[in-house]
Enzyme design. Structure first.
Site, short mmCIF file in Angstrom:
data_model
loop_
_atom_site.label_atom_id
_atom_site.label_comp_id
_atom_site.label_asym_id
_atom_site.label_seq_id
_atom_site.Cartn_x
_atom_site.Cartn_y
_atom_site.Cartn_z
N GLU B 211 33.41 38.80 39.62
CA GLU B 211 34.78 39.28 39.73
C GLU B 211 35.58 38.19 40.42
OE1 GLU B 211 36.00 41.95 38.47
OE2 GLU B 211 34.14 42.95 37.86
N CYS B 246 43.16 39.67 44.48
CA CYS B 246 42.88 38.98 43.23
C CYS B 246 43.81 39.42 42.10
CB CYS B 246 41.43 39.17 42.84
SG CYS B 246 40.89 40.87 42.89
#
Lengths: 566, 480
Positions: B211, B246
């Site tokens: 991720e 993110c």
């Protein structure tokens, strides 16, 4: 160079049985690269193993693939369908050539070639053509969920004051995410999109099937594809290169022939997905090379697939079981298949019956070497004969054992209880040798399988439902098949792929499409409803409201919201 | 220390092999434990988040605690359904037979989490791993030390510490962990370490979920509700850990004509959110540490960029605080446009026509999320078709990750693998194909010795011709 690497390697490693076995930075490989480079822009001679297209030519072709994908040409459903149709046409028009290539490479009988490769591919391409509209359609991710939840929360919660007790019935809580309330209204979809330019490394044992089966998924998903067939099946590799350009869109699907050096060169590039079929050792090299561009990889490896043979009741069923064992050992490319039966586990008392039946059936099924594929090349022939050379192993041969080096043919061979630490029981056999291992009770075979790396498939012939249940629950493998073997490969509704040492990533049918697609989450919102709660500056009222929400206390929430209490 | 770590991993493996993590009851008990932890330890967790990141309490609740709670609840509610084998049609070709897909736990999984959402990014994957019946080792980020030690202290109190272990440490410890054999590695962080993880995974052929992040673009069309759009962008950028997320908007693309209006609106919103002096606001997280502060300072001070600041720019090195800062028309070859910003800096790029944004985005690496604000549904569709990103959200930022029905994960440089909801369960499960055949319907055509009639029947069967299938099932061709 030809040394049996497996002896040093970890258990279960299919050391030599791979298409790119020289693929390490050694002197041999260096010289090969030099040779390949010295060929300049000449058209590569594919007659010799390891011959490669010139590096510059490869670069140019990869550039073309990227440009084709960027242009969006591969995206429309119509393009994908036309490619699948082209593939079907290829399989129909060039069937004889395909049979010939498979016979040249592996001595496969045309019936076997059809059953295991051309036929399965025809079925898969037809299925993909039929289903592609469904596969490519965006999936609605429950958007009404919010409404339902909202109602549920409001109606149920007004009556209940929920405290988070460990044993409270969770089922009626619903998906009580307070955040969706904030995100309401919205509509959510999962949209499959092509990954981009993908690379398929195929293997020599089913050189057509293992090339085109993933290709079907890759083009159905709308990708541009480079296919690198195994140089160890040169006739099929040539067949693919000659025909794919003619029947498929040559700007979007390219066959790149060559050996380890070309493989390595290919892995220098950025791909959006790499599918590798072969052995763990090369798989490590591929995966390590993929790190550079963070390319997702799928690895289809093998392993020692066990066959647990219980005392099947009834003569007829017993005979059928034995037929299927023979089918899954010797009739699938002479055991050179990643899902072929590797060894059989059977109860001591039942072993003689099984062996007798195996022998008599073998005599009927495989009377001469025409009925079975040959060993792919001299190196593998050597490897297999080395497996038998160990004196303790040689002593355990019950049937067969004949070697014909000239025709690269090995007689169907049955061994009884070869030592468990011998190479034949520690590395994947990948050939027509079948060890039979006896256990006291058939249930003991579960521990036997568990003690070894996870195989690609577990097979069991049994009438016993409890045994079946235990096998599914207690052993781990890519797939489990009861009362048959290898046939799971042709069932599109089942995902095909390994776990642990046998690899990761699954394909076939819809799973092939998914392997080469990205599931894009798409959420659409309007400007209509706007919860001020979300935004700073935070004050005590907002925190209080949120607190009520976290405690699922919607009564107080509304009161606070209306400013009636703090 | 080294021994205790190896012993911990060994114990995990033994417990998994003994089948301790498999029963649905065990999984549910752990999920309830997690839920209890998030509820009872709210204050401690908020304190740790404040210590590590100066995270406002509200953000701690909204972005971490509530999401963990809802993840636990969602998994608890659906656990039985997820665990159930899924029947699939078996083909007539293999009549009689049944086929199903049985999810099974992978075994021992390693979760390496990040410092920006140190609770959420640690526990959310762990919830999936538990629901799928795995033994789990969690390595919280050393970048958020307070949360790391809090997790190490709390988890064993609320969940089964023999099968779910927290292993703390920095680079050295992580490297040692990566040398062990795992059945899955789940890494959240940056692409540089992502490569290290993948290299280690290659050694044992371990599948890895990565991720990562990327520069998430926000395209703003001129027909939007300006005020709402500005608020949503600001909430996604500065209201999410001060840009250290993110999926936080990384830069904005809008038309030249619209940029001044958007800028005005953003300024207004920011003033309302964080006051005249944002450095004093308690509602903004700080920068995590000095090295990140230095990195962000470098981005701001680059020569070709420093004169493009149109709003903000204040910073306080002592307290590691940087105010929301907006840049207008920075050059594309500046560092701020090349690397992921991961902080409170927001460049606005302008184009003549909104469609030009497509090419601009496509010239960069695929982001984790792409945002578009527009009322034009045609433009939305074009954006959806032309832009590749992990996720895509129209007319809002960041909240798509709260929908458990949507997979959350990247593509290309923004990572591989997805999780959340059922996707978390899938990420930590192996879909085992199980086929069960009967003995009737023995197709002789399958077996050697091969003959022309056998080939004919095989062809019919594989092409789906009913007549040939029936013949095959009845055992034709008769005779040898």
């Amino acid at each position: 160079m030809g040394a049996p690497v497996a002896i040093n390697g970890p258990i279960g490693e299919r050391a030599i049985t791979c298409s790119h076995s020289q693929w390490s930075t050694g002197a041999a490989e260096q010289s090969e690269r030099v040779r390949a480079e010295s060929m300049g822009s000449m058209v590569a001679s594919v007659e010799e193993i390891g011959a490669a297209a010139a590096p510059q030519a490869v670069e140019r072709r990869l550039g073309e693939l990227r440009a084709t994908f960027e242009s969006g040409r591969t995206r429309p459903l119509s393009w994908r369908q036309s490619q699948l149709r082209g593939l079907l046409r290829l399989l129909a028009d060039k069937e004889e050539e395909a049979f010939r290539a498979l016979h040249d490479d592996l001595g496969k009988h045309r019936a076997e070639a059809y059953r295991d490769e051309v036929g399965v591919l025809t079925k898969s391409a037809n299925a993909a053509l039929r289903e592609i509209g469904k596969w490519a359609a965006p999936e609605k991710a429950s958007s009404t969920h919010y409404l339902v939840t909202l109602q549920r929360i409001l109606f149920v919660r007004l009556a209940h004051q929920l405290l988070l007790e460990p044993n409270s019935a969770v089922s009626w809580m619903g998906a009580q995410v307070w955040v969706p309330l904030v995100a309401f209204p919205a509509s959510a979809q999962v949209v499959p999109e092509p990954l981009g330019v993908v690379l398929i490394f195929s293997c020599w044992n089913f050189p057509l099937g293992l090339s085109l089966e993933p290709l079907i998924g890759a083009i159905a998903a709308g990708n541009a594809v480079a296919l690198k067939p195994s140089e160890l099946a040169p006739a099929t590799a040539r067949f693919l290169e000659e025909n794919i350009g003619e029947y498929l869109d040559a700007t979007a699907v390219k066959v790149i022939q060559g050996g380890p050096a070309v493989g390595e060169q290919l892995m220098e590039h950025r791909w959006d997905k790499v599918l590798f079929t072969g052995c763990p050792r090369v798989a490590r090299v591929v995966m390590a090379a993929a790190v550079k561009h963070l390319t997702p990889v799928a690895l289809e490896l093998g392993g020692k697939c066990p066959c647990i043979f219980d005392a099947v009741a009834g003569r007829r069923n017993l005979q059928t079981s034995v037929n299927r064992v023979i089918f899954a050992k010797w009739s699938s490319c002479a055991g050179q298949a990643c899902i072929a039966i590797d060894y059989v586990l059977v109860e001591e008392r039942f072993a003689p019956t099984l062996i007798k039946l195996l022998k008599s059936t073998l005599k009927r099924f495989i009377a001469d070497s025409d009925q079975m594929a040959r060993i792919v090349n001299g190196r593998h022939f050597q490897r297999l004969s080395n497996l038998l050379k160990d004196p303790a192993v040689a002593a355990s041969i019950l049937h067969g054992g004949g070697l014909d080096a000239k025709n690269l043919s090995i007689e169907p061979t049955i061994l009884l209880n070869p030592p468990l630490d011998s190479a034949i029981m520690t590395e994947e056999i990948f050939g027509p040798l079948l060890p039979i291992i006896t256990v006291k009770k058939i249930e003991d075979s579960i521990a036997f399988v568990r003690a070894r790396p996870k195989p690609l498939a577990v097979y069991a012939f049994t009438d016993s439902a409890p045994l079946k249940r235990r096998i599914v629950e207690e052993t781990s493998s890519g797939s489990v098949t009861f009362n048959d073997a290898v046939v799971q490969f042709g069932v599109d509704t089942l995902p095909f792929g390994g776990v642990g040492q046998s690899g990761f990533g699954q394909y076939h049918g819809k799973y092939s499409f998914e392997m080469f697609s990205h599931k894009k989450a798409v959420l659409r919102r309007g400007f209509l409803v706007e919860a001020m709660l979300r935004y700073p500056p935070w004050d005590e009222q907002k925190i209080a409201m949120m607190r009520h929400l976290f405690r699922y206390d919607y009564v107080r929430f509304i009161f606070t919201f209306l400013g009636l209490r703090r | 220390m080294v021994e205790s770590r190896a012993a911990a991993v060994q114990e995990l493996r033994a417990r998994f092999a003994a089948g301790q993590t498999r029963p649905a009851e065990w999984r549910a008990a752990q999920l309830r434990g997690g839920l209890r932890m998030a509820t009872e330890m709210e204050a401690e967790i908020c304190d740790a988040l404040h210590a590590d990141l100066g995270k406002p309490k509200t953000e701690a609740h909204v972005h971490e605690l509530s999401l963990i709670k809802s993840s636990c609840l969602f998994a608890l509610k659906n656990l039985k359904k997820w665990m159930k084998p899924q029947k699939v049609p078996a083909k007539l070709m293999n009549f009689p037979s049944t086929a199903r897909i049985t999810p099974e736990p992978l075994g021992l999984v390693l979760v390496i989490s990040a410092w920006n959402y140190p609770l959420l990014l640690s526990l959310d994957p762990v919830i999936g791993a538990i629901a799928a019946g795995n033994a789990v080792a969690l390595k919280p980020s050393e970048g958020a030390p307070a949360m790391s030690s809090l997790l190490a202290e709390l988890l064993p109190r609320f969940v089964d510490g023999t099968c779910i272990k927290v292993i703390e440490g920095g680079v050295k410890e992580t490297t040692a962990l990566l040398n062990q054999k795992w059945d899955k590695i789940f890494y959240t962080g940056n692409s540089r370490v992502g490569r290290v993880v993948m290299t280690a995974a290659a050694k044992h052929l371990t599948p890895a979920v990565l991720e990562l992040g990327g520069k998430c673009p926000v395209v703003v069309d001129s027909n939007v509700d300006l005020h709402i759009a500005a608020k949503r962008i600001a909430a996604g950028k500065w209201g999410c850990n001060n840009g250290q997320a993110c999926i936080a908007p990384d830069f904005i693309i809008t038309t030249q004509a619209f940029a001044p209006k958007l800028l005005e609106s953003l300024k207004k919103v920011l003033e309302k959110f964080y006051g005249k002096d944002p450095l004093l606001s308690a509602d903004l997280s700080r920068v995590v540490n000095a090295s990140h502060f230095g990195r962000l300072k470098g981005l701001m001070d680059e020569e070709m960029v420093s004169d493009k600041i149109v709003f903000g720019g204040q910073r306080d090195e002592q307290q590691l605080k940087i105010a929301p800062t907006i840049f207008l028309d920075v050059p594309l070859d500046s560092a701020i446009m090349k690397e992921e910003i991961f902080g409170p800096l927001l460049p606005i790029l302008t184009v003549d026509k909104i469609h030009e944004s497509f090419g601009l985005i496509n010239s960069m690496a695929k982001p984790l999320a792409a945002y578009l604000f527009t009322r034009d549904s045609e433009l939305q569709n074009q954006f959806e078709g032309a832009i590749s990103a992990g996720g895509m959200l129209f007319n809002d930022t960041s909240i798509h990750l709260t929908n458990p029905y949507l997979p959350f994960g990247g593509v290309g440089e923004s990572g591989t693998g997805a999780y959340h909801g059922k996707f978390s369960f899938d990420a930590f499960s192996h879909r085992k194909a199980v086929m069960n055949r009967g003995f009737a319907g023995e197709a002789r055509a399958r077996y050697p010795p091969y003959s022309a009639p056998k080939l004919k029947i095989l062809k019919g069967v594989l092409e789906g011709k009913l007549g040939d299938m029936i013949q095959a099932i009845l055992g034709f061709p008769r005779g040898k």
